[in-house]
Design a protein around this motif. Structure first.
Motif, PDB file in Angstrom:
ATOM      1  N   SER A 166      48.961   5.699  21.479  1.00  0.00           N
ATOM      2  CA  SER A 166      48.339   6.679  20.605  1.00  0.00           C
ATOM      3  C   SER A 166      48.723   6.273  19.186  1.00  0.00           C
ATOM      4  O   SER A 166      49.585   5.423  18.994  1.00  0.00           O
ATOM      5  CB  SER A 166      48.840   8.087  20.912  1.00  0.00           C
ATOM      6  N   ASP A 167      48.060   6.849  18.189  1.00  0.00           N
ATOM      7  CA  ASP A 167      48.483   6.528  16.828  1.00  0.00           C
ATOM      8  C   ASP A 167      48.878   7.789  16.091  1.00  0.00           C
ATOM      9  O   ASP A 167      48.369   8.881  16.376  1.00  0.00           O
ATOM     10  CB  ASP A 167      47.399   5.753  16.071  1.00  0.00           C
ATOM     11  N   VAL A 168      49.796   7.634  15.137  1.00  0.00           N
ATOM     12  CA  VAL A 168      50.384   8.799  14.485  1.00  0.00           C
ATOM     13  C   VAL A 168      49.358   9.577  13.673  1.00  0.00           C
ATOM     14  O   VAL A 168      49.456  10.802  13.547  1.00  0.00           O
ATOM     15  CB  VAL A 168      51.587   8.402  13.603  1.00  0.00           C
ATOM     16  N   SER A 169      48.342   8.904  13.121  1.00  0.00           N
ATOM     17  CA  SER A 169      47.360   9.635  12.316  1.00  0.00           C
ATOM     18  C   SER A 169      46.459  10.496  13.185  1.00  0.00           C
ATOM     19  O   SER A 169      46.084  11.610  12.791  1.00  0.00           O
ATOM     20  CB  SER A 169      46.532   8.657  11.474  1.00  0.00           C
ATOM     21  N   SER A 170      46.116  10.028  14.368  1.00  0.00           N
ATOM     22  CA  SER A 170      45.298  10.848  15.274  1.00  0.00           C
ATOM     23  C   SER A 170      46.120  11.990  15.862  1.00  0.00           C
ATOM     24  O   SER A 170      45.625  13.118  16.000  1.00  0.00           O
ATOM     25  CB  SER A 170      44.731   9.979  16.393  1.00  0.00           C
ATOM     26  N   LEU A 171      47.360  11.727  16.214  1.00  0.00           N
ATOM     27  CA  LEU A 171      48.224  12.797  16.726  1.00  0.00           C
ATOM     28  C   LEU A 171      48.491  13.843  15.652  1.00  0.00           C
ATOM     29  O   LEU A 171      48.668  15.027  15.959  1.00  0.00           O
ATOM     30  CB  LEU A 171      49.549  12.208  17.210  1.00  0.00           C
ATOM     31  N   GLY A 172      48.501  13.418  14.380  1.00  0.00           N
ATOM     32  CA  GLY A 172      48.778  14.337  13.287  1.00  0.00           C
ATOM     33  C   GLY A 172      47.561  15.087  12.794  1.00  0.00           C
ATOM     34  O   GLY A 172      47.649  15.830  11.809  1.00  0.00           O
ATOM     35  N   CYS A 173      46.419  14.933  13.462  1.00  0.00           N
ATOM     36  CA  CYS A 173      45.168  15.576  13.031  1.00  0.00           C
ATOM     37  C   CYS A 173      44.973  16.894  13.794  1.00  0.00           C
ATOM     38  O   CYS A 173      44.246  16.952  14.784  1.00  0.00           O
ATOM     39  CB  CYS A 173      44.001  14.622  13.266  1.00  0.00           C
ATOM     40  N   HIS A 174      45.673  17.943  13.345  1.00  0.00           N
ATOM     41  CA  HIS A 174      45.619  19.310  13.913  1.00  0.00           C
ATOM     42  C   HIS A 174      45.534  19.337  15.444  1.00  0.00           C
ATOM     43  O   HIS A 174      44.760  20.079  16.038  1.00  0.00           O
ATOM     44  CB  HIS A 174      44.494  20.140  13.276  1.00  0.00           C
TER      45      HIS A 174
END
Length: 450
Positions: A166-174
């Motif tokens: 997974s990537d941190v920017s997608s996980l960090g998207c609400h």
């Protein structure tokens, strides 16, 4: 020259772009509509249709130009559930499907606080955690069949390389699944009993793996072609400027969603009730953000019109004080729950387009103010080609507005993930129009008055 093929999937369109890494210019672009397929069992994403499209055009791009690397960027609020064999366990839920809303109360009891995740409670399936909760409850045997959960960019990486992440920017998207302050999964992963199944989080600019030999043979690409981990699309727009700018700035990523992201701005109390959230950039840093569904609103209000306003049309809208008030899409944005209304009748389509463009700029400025944005605001994406939007926003932002030279910043930002060095794309300043200041003040006074 380094030529990077970018899989770029927004909520409205799926695209393959070939980007020259050194200049970030797009050499070739092909698109297809990203229309969800109807059930059963539910409205879902056409993964196989996209895959066939991407492979066909990867082959064509390589034959015509050469492809040295592959990167991926997609919209957020999306993940794919895989079984033990790495196959899709259930169709990928379209985040606009209403199903998750049926279990809203139960999900609210599970989700962590905004203080931990920076993720506001959003309607329907806009919180990825709500999608997963609903899927697990609507399919009683699903929990036993899930072996892996991968965020959407990395699903394509999995198919291309056989490597999972997974990537941190997608996980960090609400998603409710990520703690941006600690850089780790939130408590929700355990509460959904998915902690061991969520693919490990990696930074977007790492190499996920290399193109599978069978795909290299089928497309003609070089065996071992590197594939980047990939990135959430709004963060792809932000990434070149994170690398290339040292002082405070903001990026306004425009598409179906308009997302304002502030780097180095004022510290502000963030209000989740106004669709303010904390995104995570490609480097894993928390980024105060605010958003509204501006591209969707534009399409709804213009209703197919291609009217091109003249200076006379703008003067007429100013003299009459014709305004569009929020919210066209009441389920998201800083004025959720309000009903759109006009302050008068538009004389013609051109007048409606002027007022619509100014409305979108005023909404964008509201978002920027809510996150304490400082420095120039850089417009990425299609709204950068709307002169009325750009001029109004420049009038509202005393530290300036700039337009990115690239027609779509997502592809350029995603391509940059594959480059060892990169500079921020060229921008040009927008000239403000002081004559619009009174209109903007009047709009704010009406909106603040309810």
């Amino acid at each position: 020259m380094t030529r990077i093929a970018v899989i770029d999937i927004g909520k409205t369109n799926a695209k393959l772009a070939l980007v020259e890494g050194e200049t970030l210019a797009e050499i070739a672009v092909v698109t297809r509509p990203n229309r969800p397929l109807p059930g059963p069992p539910w409205s879902h994403v056409d993964l196989d249709g996209h895959w066939d499209f991407f492979l066909h055009h990867l082959s064509a791009f390589h034959a015509a130009h050469g492809v040295d690397a592959i990167s991926v960027t997609t919209h957020g609020a999306a993940a794919v559930l895989l079984d033990d064999a790495g196959q899709v366990a259930v169709p990928m839920l379209d985040y606009e499907h209403p199903g998750p809303g049926d279990l809203a109360a139960e999900y609210d009891a599970l989700r962590p606080d905004f203080a931990q995740t920076g993720s506001p409670r959003l309607p329907g399936g806009l919180n990825l955690g709500a999608q997963l909760h609903w899927l697990l409850h609507s399919q009683p045997d699903l929990a036993a069949r899930i072996a892996h959960v991968v965020t959407y960019p990395q699903y394509w990486g999995w198919r291309l390389t056989g490597e999972m992440a997974s990537d941190v920017s997608s996980l960090g998207c609400h998603t409710d699944l990520w703690d941006p302050w600690q850089g780790r999964f939130s408590e929700l992963a355990d509460r959904l009993e998915l902690a061991g199944k969520l693919a490990p989080a990696r930074r977007a600019n790492e190499v996920l793996g290399h193109l599978r030999p069978d795909l290299a043979a089928g497309t003609g690409l070089r065996p071992g072609t590197p594939v980047a981990v990939g990135i959430h699309d709004s963060n792809a727009s932000l990434y070149p400027y994170v690398l290339g700018r040292q002082r405070a700035f903001s990026v306004v990523s425009t598409g179906t969603w308009v997302i304002a992201m502030a780097m180095g701005g004022d510290r502000m109390p963030l209000d989740p009730a106004r669709d303010v959230l904390v995104n995570v950039n490609a480097l894993g840093q928390p980024v105060p953000s605010a958003r509204f569904m501006g591209g969707r609103e534009f399409e709804l209000v213009r209703n197919g019109s291609d009217a091109r306003p003249t200076d006379a049309d703008r003067a007429a809208v100013l003299s009459r004080g014709l305004m569009l008030l929020p919210a066209v899409e009441p389920g998201s944005g800083p004025f959720q729950g309000r009903a759109m209304r006009w302050t008068g009748d538009a004389a013609d389509e051109a007048a409606r387009m002027v007022a619509l463009s100014w409305y979108l700029a005023l909404m964008t400025d509201t978002c920027l103010r809510l996150i304490g944005a400082r420095g120039p605001a850089i417009i990425e994406g299609p709204f950068g080609r709307n002169p009325d939007y750009c001029t109004m926003l420049a009038t509202l932002r005393p530290e300036g507005v700039q337009i990115a030279a690239s027609a779509t910043g997502t592809s350029a930002g995603a391509a940059l993930l594959c480059m060892d060095n990169g500079a921020a794309p060229d921008t040009r300043p927008v000239t403000p129009d002081p004559a619009l200041a009174g209109y903007a003040a009047d709009w704010a006074a009406v909106v603040e008055g309810g």
